[in-house]
Design a protein around this motif. Sequence first.
Motif, PDB file in Angstrom:
ATOM      1  N   LEU A  99       0.820  -1.217   0.000  1.00 37.50           N
ATOM      2  CA  LEU A  99       0.000   0.000   0.000  1.00 37.50           C
ATOM      3  C   LEU A  99       0.851   1.263   0.000  1.00 37.50           C
ATOM      4  O   LEU A  99       0.411   2.310   0.466  1.00 37.50           O
ATOM      5  N   GLN A 100       2.038   1.202  -0.536  1.00 32.91           N
ATOM      6  CA  GLN A 100       2.987   2.313  -0.480  1.00 32.91           C
ATOM      7  C   GLN A 100       2.444   3.648  -0.974  1.00 32.91           C
ATOM      8  O   GLN A 100       2.875   4.688  -0.526  1.00 32.91           O
ATOM      9  N   SER A 101       1.507   3.635  -1.900  1.00 37.88           N
ATOM     10  CA  SER A 101       0.996   4.885  -2.482  1.00 37.88           C
ATOM     11  C   SER A 101      -0.190   5.468  -1.728  1.00 37.88           C
ATOM     12  O   SER A 101      -0.752   6.470  -2.155  1.00 37.88           O
ATOM     13  N   TYR A 102      -0.582   4.847  -0.628  1.00 38.88           N
ATOM     14  CA  TYR A 102      -1.830   5.232   0.034  1.00 38.88           C
ATOM     15  C   TYR A 102      -1.617   5.568   1.506  1.00 38.88           C
ATOM     16  O   TYR A 102      -0.677   5.084   2.136  1.00 38.88           O
ATOM     17  N   ASN A 103      -2.514   6.365   2.025  1.00 34.97           N
ATOM     18  CA  ASN A 103      -2.578   6.583   3.463  1.00 34.97           C
ATOM     19  C   ASN A 103      -3.287   5.376   4.051  1.00 34.97           C
ATOM     20  O   ASN A 103      -4.195   4.826   3.428  1.00 34.97           O
ATOM     21  N   VAL A 104      -2.891   4.962   5.249  1.00 33.61           N
ATOM     22  CA  VAL A 104      -3.471   3.764   5.848  1.00 33.61           C
ATOM     23  C   VAL A 104      -4.096   4.076   7.202  1.00 33.61           C
ATOM     24  O   VAL A 104      -3.649   4.966   7.916  1.00 33.61           O
ATOM     25  N   ALA A 105      -5.149   3.315   7.518  1.00 35.94           N
ATOM     26  CA  ALA A 105      -5.795   3.416   8.823  1.00 35.94           C
ATOM     27  C   ALA A 105      -5.671   2.071   9.522  1.00 35.94           C
ATOM     28  O   ALA A 105      -5.869   1.018   8.913  1.00 35.94           O
ATOM     29  N   ILE A 106      -5.336   2.140  10.789  1.00 38.81           N
ATOM     30  CA  ILE A 106      -5.152   0.942  11.605  1.00 38.81           C
ATOM     31  C   ILE A 106      -6.074   1.065  12.807  1.00 38.81           C
ATOM     32  O   ILE A 106      -6.174   2.134  13.414  1.00 38.81           O
ATOM     33  N   MET A 107      -6.748  -0.023  13.124  1.00 38.59           N
ATOM     34  CA  MET A 107      -7.680   0.026  14.243  1.00 38.59           C
ATOM     35  C   MET A 107      -7.367  -1.078  15.247  1.00 38.59           C
ATOM     36  O   MET A 107      -6.598  -0.887  16.174  1.00 38.59           O
ATOM     37  N   SER A 108      -7.971  -2.227  15.091  1.00 36.43           N
ATOM     38  CA  SER A 108      -7.898  -3.298  16.089  1.00 36.43           C
ATOM     39  C   SER A 108      -6.477  -3.720  16.416  1.00 36.43           C
ATOM     40  O   SER A 108      -6.137  -3.924  17.581  1.00 36.43           O
ATOM     41  N   THR A 109      -5.644  -3.876  15.413  1.00 38.90           N
ATOM     42  CA  THR A 109      -4.267  -4.315  15.644  1.00 38.90           C
ATOM     43  C   THR A 109      -3.559  -3.383  16.619  1.00 38.90           C
ATOM     44  O   THR A 109      -2.822  -3.831  17.498  1.00 38.90           O
ATOM     45  N   PHE A 110      -3.801  -2.096  16.489  1.00 40.53           N
ATOM     46  CA  PHE A 110      -3.165  -1.114  17.360  1.00 40.53           C
ATOM     47  C   PHE A 110      -3.683  -1.228  18.792  1.00 40.53           C
ATOM     48  O   PHE A 110      -2.903  -1.327  19.735  1.00 40.53           O
ATOM     49  N   TRP A 111      -5.003  -1.212  18.961  1.00 36.59           N
ATOM     50  CA  TRP A 111      -5.575  -1.174  20.308  1.00 36.59           C
ATOM     51  C   TRP A 111      -5.420  -2.498  21.041  1.00 36.59           C
ATOM     52  O   TRP A 111      -5.413  -2.532  22.266  1.00 36.59           O
ATOM     53  N   GLN A 112      -5.263  -3.607  20.306  1.00 33.19           N
ATOM     54  CA  GLN A 112      -5.070  -4.908  20.941  1.00 33.19           C
ATOM     55  C   GLN A 112      -3.609  -5.191  21.271  1.00 33.19           C
ATOM     56  O   GLN A 112      -3.303  -6.148  21.968  1.00 33.19           O
ATOM     57  N   SER A 113      -2.723  -4.364  20.783  1.00 35.06           N
ATOM     58  CA  SER A 113      -1.290  -4.551  21.013  1.00 35.06           C
ATOM     59  C   SER A 113      -0.923  -4.166  22.444  1.00 35.06           C
ATOM     60  O   SER A 113      -1.476  -3.232  23.010  1.00 35.06           O
ATOM     61  N   ASP A 114       0.026  -4.889  23.000  1.00 33.94           N
ATOM     62  CA  ASP A 114       0.571  -4.509  24.305  1.00 33.94           C
ATOM     63  C   ASP A 114       1.786  -3.603  24.154  1.00 33.94           C
ATOM     64  O   ASP A 114       2.294  -3.072  25.133  1.00 33.94           O
ATOM     65  N   GLU A 115       2.257  -3.447  22.911  1.00 38.54           N
ATOM     66  CA  GLU A 115       3.439  -2.649  22.620  1.00 38.54           C
ATOM     67  C   GLU A 115       3.160  -1.705  21.453  1.00 38.54           C
ATOM     68  O   GLU A 115       3.644  -1.926  20.339  1.00 38.54           O
ATOM     69  N   PRO A 116       2.390  -0.635  21.664  1.00 42.70           N
ATOM     70  CA  PRO A 116       2.009   0.225  20.545  1.00 42.70           C
ATOM     71  C   PRO A 116       3.196   0.917  19.860  1.00 42.70           C
ATOM     72  O   PRO A 116       3.183   1.096  18.644  1.00 42.70           O
TER      73      PRO A 116
END
Length: 188
Positions: A158-175
Amino acid sequence: MKIHIITDDVVQEQRLIDYALATQHMIDYLHIRLYDYDAAQLFNVTTKLMASGFPRQKLVIHDRIDVAIACGISTVQLGYRSMDVATVRNSFPQLTIIESVHSVEEANTSKADIVLFGHIFPTASKQNLPTRQLSDLTQIAKEMIVIGGIKPSNIHKLQSYNVAIMSTFWQSDEPITLIHNYKEGMGK
């Protein structure tokens, strides 16, 4: 490529503030999307976040234009439950509008400044729905943020695009480590 973090429906307020502050120098935008919060609760968490040092210009308020205006936030995200883009644009021309869309046609006919398009990769939150094709992205003729199943291991697609991250971020113990891994996957 910009990284947008979108709150999920289960993040606790203190975790939201802690994670946002810990990664504020690494992310480009934080979308406050808390469906279960009323206007007063959303206003309170947003002002706490800003009072703690999170930059106002990196905040996006989902759906609640009243809260965005009251907090001096200039970007809103509209979804299927929101007022339509034309009404918001006519009433609040100073706002930057992001609209969640679900098809190439919807993206190309949107009157928003930016579209949020997905889901791009398989994700637990959309198990019974087919993913959008990467080829769909090349057919969209406006600024776009892509969402859905984006991991450090596939972000390079997805190099040409802006990305949105949701669950992976909030479920991580190491943001912090997680965002480093995304940036590494992006080649940054």
